[in-house]
Design a protein around this motif. Structure first.
Motif, PDB file in Angstrom:
ATOM      1  N   UNK A 143      -9.667  21.397  -7.581  1.00 15.82           N
ATOM      2  CA  UNK A 143      -8.431  22.246  -6.169  1.00 15.82           C
ATOM      3  C   UNK A 143      -8.403  21.816  -4.711  1.00 15.82           C
ATOM      4  N   UNK A 144     -10.068  21.547  -4.812  1.00 19.37           N
ATOM      5  CA  UNK A 144     -10.052  20.727  -3.628  1.00 19.37           C
ATOM      6  C   UNK A 144      -9.746  19.040  -3.473  1.00 19.37           C
ATOM      7  N   UNK A 145     -10.498  18.559  -4.350  1.00 18.23           N
ATOM      8  CA  UNK A 145     -10.227  17.175  -4.547  1.00 18.23           C
ATOM      9  C   UNK A 145      -8.436  17.492  -3.873  1.00 18.23           C
ATOM     10  N   UNK A 146      -8.235  17.791  -5.740  1.00 15.64           N
ATOM     11  CA  UNK A 146      -7.080  17.557  -5.425  1.00 15.64           C
ATOM     12  C   UNK A 146      -5.958  17.719  -4.162  1.00 15.64           C
ATOM     13  N   UNK A 147      -6.286  18.669  -3.962  1.00 11.90           N
ATOM     14  CA  UNK A 147      -4.797  18.489  -2.473  1.00 11.90           C
ATOM     15  C   UNK A 147      -5.771  17.972  -1.252  1.00 11.90           C
ATOM     16  N   UNK A 148      -6.774  17.597  -1.049  1.00  9.49           N
ATOM     17  CA  UNK A 148      -7.058  17.043  -0.468  1.00  9.49           C
ATOM     18  C   UNK A 148      -6.218  14.664  -0.486  1.00  9.49           C
ATOM     19  N   UNK A 149      -6.207  14.623  -1.661  1.00  9.90           N
ATOM     20  CA  UNK A 149      -5.924  13.910  -2.271  1.00  9.90           C
ATOM     21  C   UNK A 149      -4.946  13.670  -1.697  1.00  9.90           C
ATOM     22  N   UNK A 150      -3.615  14.749  -1.806  1.00  7.21           N
ATOM     23  CA  UNK A 150      -2.017  15.155  -1.780  1.00  7.21           C
ATOM     24  C   UNK A 150      -3.052  15.031  -0.041  1.00  7.21           C
ATOM     25  N   UNK A 151      -2.938  15.771   0.697  1.00  4.79           N
ATOM     26  CA  UNK A 151      -2.737  15.583   2.206  1.00  4.79           C
ATOM     27  C   UNK A 151      -3.408  14.374   3.010  1.00  4.79           C
ATOM     28  N   UNK A 189       1.263  -1.380  -0.005  1.00  7.77           N
ATOM     29  CA  UNK A 189      -0.222  -0.255  -0.043  1.00  7.77           C
ATOM     30  C   UNK A 189       0.486   1.150  -0.170  1.00  7.77           C
ATOM     31  N   UNK A 190       2.400   1.511   0.672  1.00  8.00           N
ATOM     32  CA  UNK A 190       2.904   2.128   0.774  1.00  8.00           C
ATOM     33  C   UNK A 190       3.078   2.510  -0.414  1.00  8.00           C
ATOM     34  N   UNK A 191       4.044   1.972  -1.704  1.00 10.58           N
ATOM     35  CA  UNK A 191       4.622   1.192  -2.714  1.00 10.58           C
ATOM     36  C   UNK A 191       3.384   2.461  -3.499  1.00 10.58           C
ATOM     37  N   UNK A 192       2.232   1.925  -3.840  1.00 13.43           N
ATOM     38  CA  UNK A 192       1.443   2.417  -4.629  1.00 13.43           C
ATOM     39  C   UNK A 192       1.500   4.004  -4.263  1.00 13.43           C
ATOM     40  N   UNK A 193       0.834   4.207  -2.567  1.00 12.71           N
ATOM     41  CA  UNK A 193       0.807   5.919  -2.662  1.00 12.71           C
ATOM     42  C   UNK A 193       2.205   6.877  -2.968  1.00 12.71           C
ATOM     43  N   UNK A 194       3.113   5.542  -3.162  1.00 15.16           N
ATOM     44  CA  UNK A 194       4.109   6.524  -3.792  1.00 15.16           C
ATOM     45  C   UNK A 194       4.110   6.439  -4.818  1.00 15.16           C
ATOM     46  N   UNK A 195       4.141   5.827  -5.972  1.00 18.25           N
ATOM     47  CA  UNK A 195       3.815   6.075  -7.630  1.00 18.25           C
ATOM     48  C   UNK A 195       2.740   6.924  -7.298  1.00 18.25           C
ATOM     49  N   UNK A 196       1.531   6.712  -6.888  1.00 20.56           N
ATOM     50  CA  UNK A 196       0.349   7.676  -6.745  1.00 20.56           C
ATOM     51  C   UNK A 196       0.892   9.436  -6.989  1.00 20.56           C
ATOM     52  N   UNK A 197       1.732   9.754  -5.414  1.00 16.81           N
ATOM     53  CA  UNK A 197       2.399  10.659  -5.635  1.00 16.81           C
ATOM     54  C   UNK A 197       2.921  11.754  -6.014  1.00 16.81           C
ATOM     55  N   UNK A 198       3.864  11.869  -7.226  1.00 11.23           N
ATOM     56  CA  UNK A 198       3.804  12.634  -8.524  1.00 11.23           C
ATOM     57  C   UNK A 198       3.051  13.251  -8.793  1.00 11.23           C
ATOM     58  N   UNK A 199       2.346  11.837  -9.254  1.00 11.90           N
ATOM     59  CA  UNK A 199       0.446  12.146 -10.123  1.00 11.90           C
ATOM     60  C   UNK A 199       0.023  13.645  -9.762  1.00 11.90           C
ATOM     61  N   UNK A 252      -2.546  11.012   0.802  1.00 13.54           N
ATOM     62  CA  UNK A 252      -1.872   9.954   0.387  1.00 13.54           C
ATOM     63  C   UNK A 252      -0.290  10.508   0.869  1.00 13.54           C
ATOM     64  N   UNK A 253       0.092  11.934   1.802  1.00 18.26           N
ATOM     65  CA  UNK A 253       1.495  12.088   2.643  1.00 18.26           C
ATOM     66  C   UNK A 253       1.189  11.519   3.902  1.00 18.26           C
ATOM     67  N   UNK A 254      -0.417  11.582   4.097  1.00 21.03           N
ATOM     68  CA  UNK A 254      -1.256  11.100   5.986  1.00 21.03           C
ATOM     69  C   UNK A 254      -0.414   9.686   6.056  1.00 21.03           C
ATOM     70  N   UNK A 255      -1.437   9.359   4.387  1.00 22.29           N
ATOM     71  CA  UNK A 255      -1.370   7.598   5.432  1.00 22.29           C
ATOM     72  C   UNK A 255       0.130   7.054   4.655  1.00 22.29           C
ATOM     73  N   UNK A 256       1.151   7.359   3.936  1.00 18.62           N
ATOM     74  CA  UNK A 256       2.481   6.664   3.773  1.00 18.62           C
ATOM     75  C   UNK A 256       3.119   7.257   5.037  1.00 18.62           C
ATOM     76  N   UNK A 257       3.228   8.459   5.754  1.00 26.56           N
ATOM     77  CA  UNK A 257       3.397   8.506   7.139  1.00 26.56           C
ATOM     78  C   UNK A 257       3.064   7.225   8.048  1.00 26.56           C
ATOM     79  N   UNK A 258       1.573   7.448   8.107  1.00 25.70           N
ATOM     80  CA  UNK A 258       1.233   6.407   8.922  1.00 25.70           C
ATOM     81  C   UNK A 258       1.565   4.665   8.589  1.00 25.70           C
ATOM     82  N   UNK A 259       2.131   4.443   7.121  1.00 22.70           N
ATOM     83  CA  UNK A 259       2.747   3.057   7.019  1.00 22.70           C
ATOM     84  C   UNK A 259       3.795   2.728   7.286  1.00 22.70           C
ATOM     85  N   UNK A 260       4.269   4.016   7.529  1.00 22.83           N
ATOM     86  CA  UNK A 260       5.834   3.687   7.986  1.00 22.83           C
ATOM     87  C   UNK A 260       6.204   3.425   9.501  1.00 22.83           C
TER      88      UNK A 260
END
Length: 205
Positions: free
Chosen positions: A148-156, A74-84, A158-166
């Motif tokens: 903008x609202x959707x993408x900014x929510x997704x970005x934050x 799941x962490x790898x999936x989100x890391x791939x998704x983040x740049x997009x 995703x970052x929070x989920x990556x941190x939680x998964x770490x």
């Protein structure tokens, strides 16, 4: 214009960069592996059967390993998704800025296929909308503010989920280490008990 929940869940499962990232995506309840302080008391609870104790401990150990692999995936999936997500958000912000600057059009390049780009001129309108491909055969029209609202929510998210998964991976590694130590303690107890039984002329089950 807002997509239905079922479509978003399907798109999120497909892993598309514009799909909603659930808050606390990992959210798994990871059980704590207790260190065996008193090996004799522990083995008494297990009927003094090393085979039974080891079977349970190996099942727990394998469970932690499976959980670790799942969280890593799941962490790898989100890391791939983040740049997009960041790239898509940058495009929407650029259109928003063009609106504010009263630009009539934007010159850009878009990808036709891997490594092949074409030049494009995009007209900018005051009631501009964008279409975000969410995956799962779902494309949805958004106003710029909605996008903008959707993408900014997704970005934050995703970052929070990556941190939680770490953090979850680090915690799982601790449980795996404790499991390995517990297994070693039971093996050592069994060796000692068999030696004692041999010296006493008996056997250990």
């Amino acid at each position: 214009r807002t997509p239905q929940g079922s479509a978003l869940r399907s798109a999120a499962a497909e892993g598309h960069p514009c799909a909603l990232v659930p808050d606390g995506e990992d959210g798994a309840k990871i059980p704590v592996m207790e260190f065996i302080e008193d090996i004799n008391a522990f083995m008494d609870k297990e009927g003094r059967s090393a085979e039974t104790a080891l079977q349970k401990l190996h099942e727990q150990y394998n469970g932690y390993r499976r959980m670790e692999q799942q969280v890593q995936a799941r962490k790898l999936k989100l890391r791939i998704k983040l740049p997009d997500i960041e790239k898509t958000l940058g495009v929407v912000k650029r259109i928003k800025q063009a609106q504010a600057d009263n630009e009539a059009e934007i010159n850009t390049h878009y990808e036709l296929s891997d490594g092949v780009y074409a030049r494009a001129t995009v007209p900018v309108e005051q009631d501009q909308v964008v279409h975000l491909w969410l995956g799962a055969n779902v494309m949805v029209e958004f106003t710029l503010d909605e996008a903008l609202e959707l993408l900014e929510h997704n970005l934050q998210a995703a970052k929070a989920a990556i941190e939680e998964q770490a953090e979850s991976i680090a915690f799982l590694k601790d449980q795996i280490t404790t499991s390995e130590v517990n297994i070693a303690r039971v093996y050592n107890w069994d060796v000692r008990e068999r030696r004692k039984a041999k010296e006493a002329g008996g056997t250990v089950d």
